[in-house]
Design an enzyme around this catalytic site. Sequence first.
Site, mmCIF file in Angstrom:
data_model
loop_
_atom_site.group_PDB
_atom_site.id
_atom_site.type_symbol
_atom_site.label_atom_id
_atom_site.label_comp_id
_atom_site.label_asym_id
_atom_site.label_seq_id
_atom_site.Cartn_x
_atom_site.Cartn_y
_atom_site.Cartn_z
ATOM 1 N N ASN A 142 1.038 -0.914 -0.585
ATOM 2 C CA ASN A 142 0.100 0.379 0.107
ATOM 3 C C ASN A 142 0.874 1.597 -0.016
ATOM 4 O O ASN A 142 1.170 1.581 0.800
ATOM 5 C CB ASN A 142 -1.348 0.164 1.492
ATOM 6 N N TRP A 143 0.902 1.971 -1.122
ATOM 7 C CA TRP A 143 1.965 2.701 -1.340
ATOM 8 C C TRP A 143 1.151 4.167 -0.347
ATOM 9 O O TRP A 143 2.138 5.490 -0.074
ATOM 10 C CB TRP A 143 2.545 3.253 -2.726
ATOM 11 N N LYS A 144 0.114 4.411 -0.017
ATOM 12 C CA LYS A 144 -0.554 5.242 0.597
ATOM 13 C C LYS A 144 0.005 6.521 -0.640
ATOM 14 O O LYS A 144 -0.462 6.711 -2.166
ATOM 15 C CB LYS A 144 -0.180 5.844 1.808
ATOM 16 N N HIS A 190 -9.305 1.981 4.730
ATOM 17 C CA HIS A 190 -8.314 2.023 5.339
ATOM 18 C C HIS A 190 -9.055 2.693 6.687
ATOM 19 O O HIS A 190 -9.414 3.808 6.801
ATOM 20 C CB HIS A 190 -7.482 2.301 4.641
ATOM 21 N N GLU A 208 -7.596 4.935 7.454
ATOM 22 C CA GLU A 208 -6.280 6.330 7.481
ATOM 23 C C GLU A 208 -7.798 7.270 6.839
ATOM 24 O O GLU A 208 -7.929 8.628 7.182
ATOM 25 C CB GLU A 208 -5.201 6.558 6.711
ATOM 26 N N GLU A 249 -5.464 -4.604 10.486
ATOM 27 C CA GLU A 249 -4.687 -3.414 10.801
ATOM 28 C C GLU A 249 -5.011 -2.598 11.894
ATOM 29 O O GLU A 249 -6.062 -2.028 11.789
ATOM 30 C CB GLU A 249 -4.254 -2.626 9.671
ATOM 31 N N GLY A 285 2.594 2.127 11.145
ATOM 32 C CA GLY A 285 3.186 3.522 10.642
ATOM 33 C C GLY A 285 4.275 3.556 12.059
ATOM 34 O O GLY A 285 4.977 4.239 12.042
ATOM 35 N N SER A 323 2.607 -2.654 10.645
ATOM 36 C CA SER A 323 4.715 -2.436 10.533
ATOM 37 C C SER A 323 5.178 -3.774 9.681
ATOM 38 O O SER A 323 6.402 -4.041 10.320
ATOM 39 C CB SER A 323 5.181 -2.123 11.874
ATOM 40 N N GLY A 355 2.664 -0.832 4.605
ATOM 41 C CA GLY A 355 3.151 0.236 3.954
ATOM 42 C C GLY A 355 4.587 1.147 3.445
ATOM 43 O O GLY A 355 4.990 0.456 3.015
ATOM 44 N N GLY A 356 4.872 1.319 5.266
ATOM 45 C CA GLY A 356 5.817 1.976 4.460
ATOM 46 C C GLY A 356 7.190 0.898 3.868
ATOM 47 O O GLY A 356 7.937 0.861 3.257
#
Length: 257
Positions: A11-13, A97, A99, A169, A175, A214, A235-236
């Site tokens: 997930n590149w956000k 998500h 966010e 999640e 993150g 994470s 993600g990251g």
Amino acid sequence: MAKRHPIIAGNWKMYKTVSEARDYAVKLLEKVGDITEVDVVICAPFTALSTLKDELEESIVHLGAQNMSWALEGAYTGEISPKMLTDLACTYVVLGHSERRELMRETDEDIAKKVKLALSSGLIPILCVGENLTQREGGRALGIVRGQVERDLADLSAEELARVVIAYEPIWAIGTGKTASSQDAQDMCAGIRSTLAGIAGSVADEVKILYGGSVKPDNIAELMSKPDIDGALVGGASLDPDGFSKLIMNAIEGVRK
Ligand code: PGA
């Protein structure tokens, strides 16, 4: 029952321009272009999808978006329809998500409409659910997640439910560098599966449940060795093609454990 084929989804956000996405795709395919043990998915910003379609066409890497409208078309300024996503060769779409729930005020009602429309449009929704730290510390995590699953998947047929992917999640792990222990992640994924069984019986065994929060190259193998964890939403650690390739290879090791 056939074993659930694992998924590792990045997930590149809101990261990567079109040229960065193109470079990434070339590098990723050099490293993992011929693996078959897991399905690899890149969920990219809308603006990069067209380029990624060209770069990833005929490759093993699947394309996904990170959101979509609950309408198929119409006067909805700034929204993106699922038809536009399938036209760009997307097969997956991340929905709900945390966010978007927290920052964009998306409700379970919005998300349920999107899940249904994604399925009828031929997309596989990756539905994200998860509790915050206060809820976890108050012993309410399972109840919160069960409620999200029940509300967001309301009114689906068993056949539709079988096509949904769920990503557990925990918000406090996203993150932050704090991963849920693999046992806590397993327990919640098993809880989600039993909730699904309550809704649709044995179909629950077909639904893929991912863990996210994470996930890194050095913790993925342990997570993948758990019976109810069928992959990860990353993600990251998906932003660098070398690191993400390593994570994918370690995930395959974990599946074999
Ligand atoms: P993270 O994000 O891997 O950077 O924690 C996961 C996600 O938000 O899907």
